[in-house]
Motif scaffolding. Sequence first.
Motif, PDB file in Angstrom:
ATOM      1  N   LEU B 248       0.836  -1.216   0.000  1.00  0.00           N
ATOM      2  CA  LEU B 248       0.000   0.000   0.000  1.00  0.00           C
ATOM      3  C   LEU B 248       0.865   1.259   0.000  1.00  0.00           C
ATOM      4  O   LEU B 248       0.516   2.262  -0.621  1.00  0.00           O
ATOM      5  N   HIS B 249       1.984   1.195   0.699  1.00  0.00           N
ATOM      6  CA  HIS B 249       2.898   2.341   0.721  1.00  0.00           C
ATOM      7  C   HIS B 249       3.399   2.638  -0.689  1.00  0.00           C
ATOM      8  O   HIS B 249       3.356   3.779  -1.157  1.00  0.00           O
ATOM      9  N   LEU B 251       1.993   1.815  -3.454  1.00  0.00           N
ATOM     10  CA  LEU B 251       0.900   2.155  -4.379  1.00  0.00           C
ATOM     11  C   LEU B 251       0.265   3.514  -4.090  1.00  0.00           C
ATOM     12  O   LEU B 251      -0.854   3.772  -4.499  1.00  0.00           O
ATOM     13  N   GLY B 252       0.978   4.354  -3.352  1.00  0.00           N
ATOM     14  CA  GLY B 252       0.458   5.704  -3.133  1.00  0.00           C
ATOM     15  C   GLY B 252       0.332   6.079  -1.676  1.00  0.00           C
ATOM     16  O   GLY B 252       0.165   7.252  -1.342  1.00  0.00           O
ATOM     17  N   GLY B 253       0.425   5.081  -0.790  1.00  0.00           N
ATOM     18  CA  GLY B 253       0.314   5.359   0.645  1.00  0.00           C
ATOM     19  C   GLY B 253       1.451   6.236   1.145  1.00  0.00           C
ATOM     20  O   GLY B 253       1.349   6.839   2.217  1.00  0.00           O
ATOM     21  N   TYR B 254       2.534   6.342   0.347  1.00  0.00           N
ATOM     22  CA  TYR B 254       3.661   7.198   0.737  1.00  0.00           C
ATOM     23  C   TYR B 254       3.234   8.655   0.854  1.00  0.00           C
ATOM     24  O   TYR B 254       3.940   9.482   1.433  1.00  0.00           O
ATOM     25  N   GLY B 255       2.058   8.968   0.322  1.00  0.00           N
ATOM     26  CA  GLY B 255       1.538  10.334   0.412  1.00  0.00           C
ATOM     27  C   GLY B 255       1.380  10.787   1.863  1.00  0.00           C
ATOM     28  O   GLY B 255       1.375  11.988   2.152  1.00  0.00           O
TER      29      GLY B 255
END
Lengths: 170, 272
Positions: B248-249, B251-255
Amino acid sequence: MTALDTMALIWGIQESGNPKQANLREMQCRAAILIEMLDDDSEKICIPCISVSELLVKVDDKDHAAFVASLQKSFFCPSFDIRASVLAAKLYQQHKKLSPEEQTGRTTLGSDVKIIATAKIAGATAFYSNDKKCRKLATLAGMTARDLPTKHPDIYRDNEIKKRFGQPTD
Amino acid sequence: MARPTKPLPVFEAIFDGPGLLPETIPLGTLTQALSAIRRLAAGAVETDEGDDEDGDELDEPTSAIRLLDVVRGSAVYRFVCPKDDGAVGNLKWAGKALANPEELVEQDYILNPMEQLSATAKRLGCRIILKRAGSKNGVLATIEPESYNRLSDRIFITGDTSFTGRVQRVGGATSMRCALRVSFQPKLLFCLVESEEVSRQLGELLYREVAVQGEARWIKNTWKVVRFKIKSVVKLDRKPISEAFQELHKLGGYGWDDVDDPKRELAEACGA
């Protein structure tokens, strides 16, 4: 089945983080301990759709579909259904009857009751949150509410996780 | 050797309609109606499939209900059962539930047989009177063609929902069905399946953990699921949570990494 509040999920997903975030490394460490404990128990995780929408707030919209698809593969994401709406209303009413100290006073109350009601109706029996008042709501819903753990029961793994997050070890 | 004495009937079912005689009732209809009466009198929920691994729990001793005789002149079927069987009490509960559906809580065993008997009454153009045998005023329950509809209008809540379970069976000769092992009841939950495509997906997920979404019918007072139609199914991977979060990180969770105050962001998202 276990549910986590959105902040616990965020701490679990984050890998680095903005140092301005309060207690960032400590909370990420506690979330990591929790995740390992839940993995050890092969626990199923429930992430209500309302939490999903909150998680998406900081995910670039071009990544939304992939993020949600990945989420749905590993976690149960129940929607806020008619049964949950009945429980949410009941929780809201019960919350209003609590003493002022026990009331959440949270700006996110509406969202919290919906998340907790959805999780409960979906079959979650435990709810993790670092917010005491949010845990009170979960207890009202009939779930076992717990704070994020500060220690892993296995001291070696506990030290290993804490080192990873630069936290003091035993 | 002396012939055993004929026992006294305990209760009877009268198929009360113009020109109705035992020989005018098709055997299939009669069999279904008698089966429904047996379930109603036995007072226990029986799955639609009747072959759950828990066994046919109504065999013995709870279904010690036997047909004693048939009286011609009308279509009266007399039944016998042990006095302590509770059959009369169960039938009386069924009658009370028909009169006041709001009180139906524990007596949900009446629903399937009542649906069956209402359908029978409709098909035969009659009403089915269940009464104590040999008693003039001993009516326990009267089932009319619209009885089940009246009942269901008042006791059910219908809506879309989702839950997790393990697929135990898929298929069905007459309709698409699926049996799920779910956490909220000890017995299998027998579900309808909306489409062949979903049925095939379920077939591929046999003995797997899944999340299903569909339309449920609950009993109002207890929220017990009495019917569920599966509209979609998702397989749940048993991937470690830590791995799932790492994905998830990426796939965009790093936001969430760069946010100054996530709690404030969440509060704003909630409209605060």
